[in-house]
Motif scaffolding. Structure first.
Motif, PDB file in Angstrom:
ATOM      1  N   LEU A   1     -37.596   2.941 -12.887  1.00  0.00           N
ATOM      2  CA  LEU A   1     -36.999   3.122 -14.206  1.00  0.00           C
ATOM      3  C   LEU A   1     -36.237   4.443 -14.254  1.00  0.00           C
ATOM      4  CD1 LEU A   1     -36.971   1.858 -17.090  1.00  0.00           C
ATOM      5  CD2 LEU A   1     -38.873   3.353 -17.604  1.00  0.00           C
ATOM      6  N   ARG A   2     -34.994   4.411 -14.735  1.00  0.00           N
ATOM      7  CA  ARG A   2     -34.210   5.644 -14.845  1.00  0.00           C
ATOM      8  C   ARG A   2     -34.671   6.431 -16.062  1.00  0.00           C
ATOM      9  NH1 ARG A   2     -30.439   6.975 -11.747  1.00  0.00           N
ATOM     10  NH2 ARG A   2     -29.342   8.285 -13.220  1.00  0.00           N
ATOM     11  N   ILE A   3     -34.886   7.725 -15.855  1.00  0.00           N
ATOM     12  CA  ILE A   3     -35.306   8.602 -16.934  1.00  0.00           C
ATOM     13  C   ILE A   3     -34.277   9.721 -17.052  1.00  0.00           C
ATOM     14  CG2 ILE A   3     -37.093  10.156 -17.799  1.00  0.00           C
ATOM     15  CD1 ILE A   3     -39.095   8.579 -16.062  1.00  0.00           C
ATOM     16  N   VAL A   4     -33.738   9.871 -18.255  1.00  0.00           N
ATOM     17  CA  VAL A   4     -32.729  10.892 -18.515  1.00  0.00           C
ATOM     18  C   VAL A   4     -33.276  11.842 -19.567  1.00  0.00           C
ATOM     19  CG1 VAL A   4     -30.377  11.355 -19.320  1.00  0.00           C
ATOM     20  CG2 VAL A   4     -30.862   9.279 -17.984  1.00  0.00           C
ATOM     21  N   GLY A   5     -33.323  13.119 -19.221  1.00  0.00           N
ATOM     22  CA  GLY A   5     -33.743  14.143 -20.168  1.00  0.00           C
ATOM     23  C   GLY A   5     -32.557  14.620 -20.987  1.00  0.00           C
TER      24      GLY A   5
ATOM     25  N   MET B   1     -37.494  13.210 -13.574  1.00  0.00           N
ATOM     26  CA  MET B   1     -36.334  12.673 -14.289  1.00  0.00           C
ATOM     27  C   MET B   1     -35.209  12.436 -13.285  1.00  0.00           C
ATOM     28  SD  MET B   1     -36.174  14.757 -17.869  1.00  0.00           S
ATOM     29  CE  MET B   1     -37.620  14.875 -18.906  1.00  0.00           C
ATOM     30  N   ASP B   2     -34.392  11.426 -13.551  1.00  0.00           N
ATOM     31  CA  ASP B   2     -33.259  11.112 -12.688  1.00  0.00           C
ATOM     32  C   ASP B   2     -32.031  11.939 -13.047  1.00  0.00           C
ATOM     33  OD1 ASP B   2     -34.301   8.804 -11.084  1.00  0.00           O
ATOM     34  OD2 ASP B   2     -34.662   8.068 -13.116  1.00  0.00           O
ATOM     35  N   ALA B   3     -31.955  12.358 -14.281  1.00  0.00           N
ATOM     36  CA  ALA B   3     -30.818  13.143 -14.751  1.00  0.00           C
ATOM     37  C   ALA B   3     -31.272  13.980 -15.936  1.00  0.00           C
ATOM     38  CB  ALA B   3     -29.659  12.232 -15.156  1.00  0.00           C
ATOM     39  N   PHE B   4     -30.510  15.017 -16.202  1.00  0.00           N
ATOM     40  CA  PHE B   4     -30.825  15.909 -17.316  1.00  0.00           C
ATOM     41  C   PHE B   4     -29.515  16.338 -17.955  1.00  0.00           C
ATOM     42  CE2 PHE B   4     -31.658  20.022 -19.269  1.00  0.00           C
ATOM     43  CZ  PHE B   4     -32.834  19.779 -19.956  1.00  0.00           C
ATOM     44  N   LEU B   5     -29.396  16.137 -19.249  1.00  0.00           N
ATOM     45  CA  LEU B   5     -28.177  16.487 -19.978  1.00  0.00           C
ATOM     46  C   LEU B   5     -28.484  17.530 -21.041  1.00  0.00           C
ATOM     47  CD1 LEU B   5     -26.813  12.874 -20.551  1.00  0.00           C
ATOM     48  CD2 LEU B   5     -26.106  14.491 -18.782  1.00  0.00           C
ATOM     49  N   SER B   6     -27.522  18.394 -21.264  1.00  0.00           N
ATOM     50  CA  SER B   6     -27.626  19.392 -22.326  1.00  0.00           C
ATOM     51  C   SER B   6     -26.671  19.028 -23.441  1.00  0.00           C
ATOM     52  CB  SER B   6     -27.276  20.778 -21.786  1.00  0.00           C
ATOM     53  OG  SER B   6     -28.183  21.146 -20.783  1.00  0.00           O
ATOM     54  N   LYS B   7     -27.126  19.208 -24.671  1.00  0.00           N
ATOM     55  CA  LYS B   7     -26.287  18.925 -25.833  1.00  0.00           C
ATOM     56  C   LYS B   7     -25.184  19.972 -25.933  1.00  0.00           C
ATOM     57  CE  LYS B   7     -30.226  17.105 -28.403  1.00  0.00           C
ATOM     58  NZ  LYS B   7     -31.102  17.343 -29.545  1.00  0.00           N
ATOM     59  N   PRO B   8     -24.028  19.619 -26.440  1.00  0.00           N
ATOM     60  CA  PRO B   8     -23.596  18.278 -26.846  1.00  0.00           C
ATOM     61  C   PRO B   8     -23.278  17.419 -25.616  1.00  0.00           C
ATOM     62  CG  PRO B   8     -21.782  19.804 -27.098  1.00  0.00           C
ATOM     63  CD  PRO B   8     -22.974  20.614 -26.649  1.00  0.00           C
TER      64      PRO B   8
END
Length: 159
Positions: free
Chosen positions: A15-19, A37-44
């Motif tokens: 399962l892909r997990i994105v933070g 986690m597979d990926a991590f994004l910062s807002k915005p």
């Protein structure tokens, strides 16, 4: 989020997990990735970044003023999704044979969400049926629901 990621990883490695966080520091990203986690994004976050992180595909969305190009890109993305969803049905059958109800719930819920984002309502409905049957641990109903989804995906891929 980190503890939940660890628990999900124990149940399902695929399962892909994105933070997603307001913290843009590199150490936060590395920590999230270290926890599974597979990926991590910062807002915005742009929709393009979110799609790329959630799917693992590199997608470049066209400018809105060229609607035929946008439609073509969307159709291409839907095609990739249909191919991946067929792979997921095989995984669902494996989970069913192992009676891994938790993994069935996660995968059907994840696929339902992706289908809904792509306006593929029938696929989302099939996945919801799988999810509900998995929650009640009904082998026969889950099996029927996965078969229905698989048939729908095959017919959609042949179009």
């Amino acid at each position: 989020g980190l503890e939940v990621t660890q628990k999900i990883r124990e149940a399902d490695k695929s399962l892909r997990i994105v933070g997603l966080s307001a913290h843009a520091q590199e150490k936060e990203k590395q920590k999230a990735l270290a926890f599974g986690m597979d990926a991590f994004l910062s807002k915005p976050v742009s929709i393009e970044d979110l799609i790329n992180a959630a799917t693992g595909f590199e997608v470049t969305l066209p400018a809105a003023e060229n609607s035929s190009t946008a439609e073509s890109a969307r159709d291409q993305f839907k095609g990739k999704f249909l191919t991946e969803a067929l792979v997921t049905t095989r995984e669902l059958f494996e989970d069913l044979n192992d009676q891994n109800w938790e993994s069935l719930c996660y995968k059907s819920h994840y696929t339902k969400g992706a289908a809904a984002l792509l306006d593929m309502e029938t696929i989302a409905q099939h996945c919801d049926r799988i999810n509900r049957a998995s929650e009640s641990q009904s082998f026969a109903n889950v099996n029927d629901a996965i078969h229905s989804l698989q048939q729908h995906l095959k017919s959609s891929n042949n179009k």
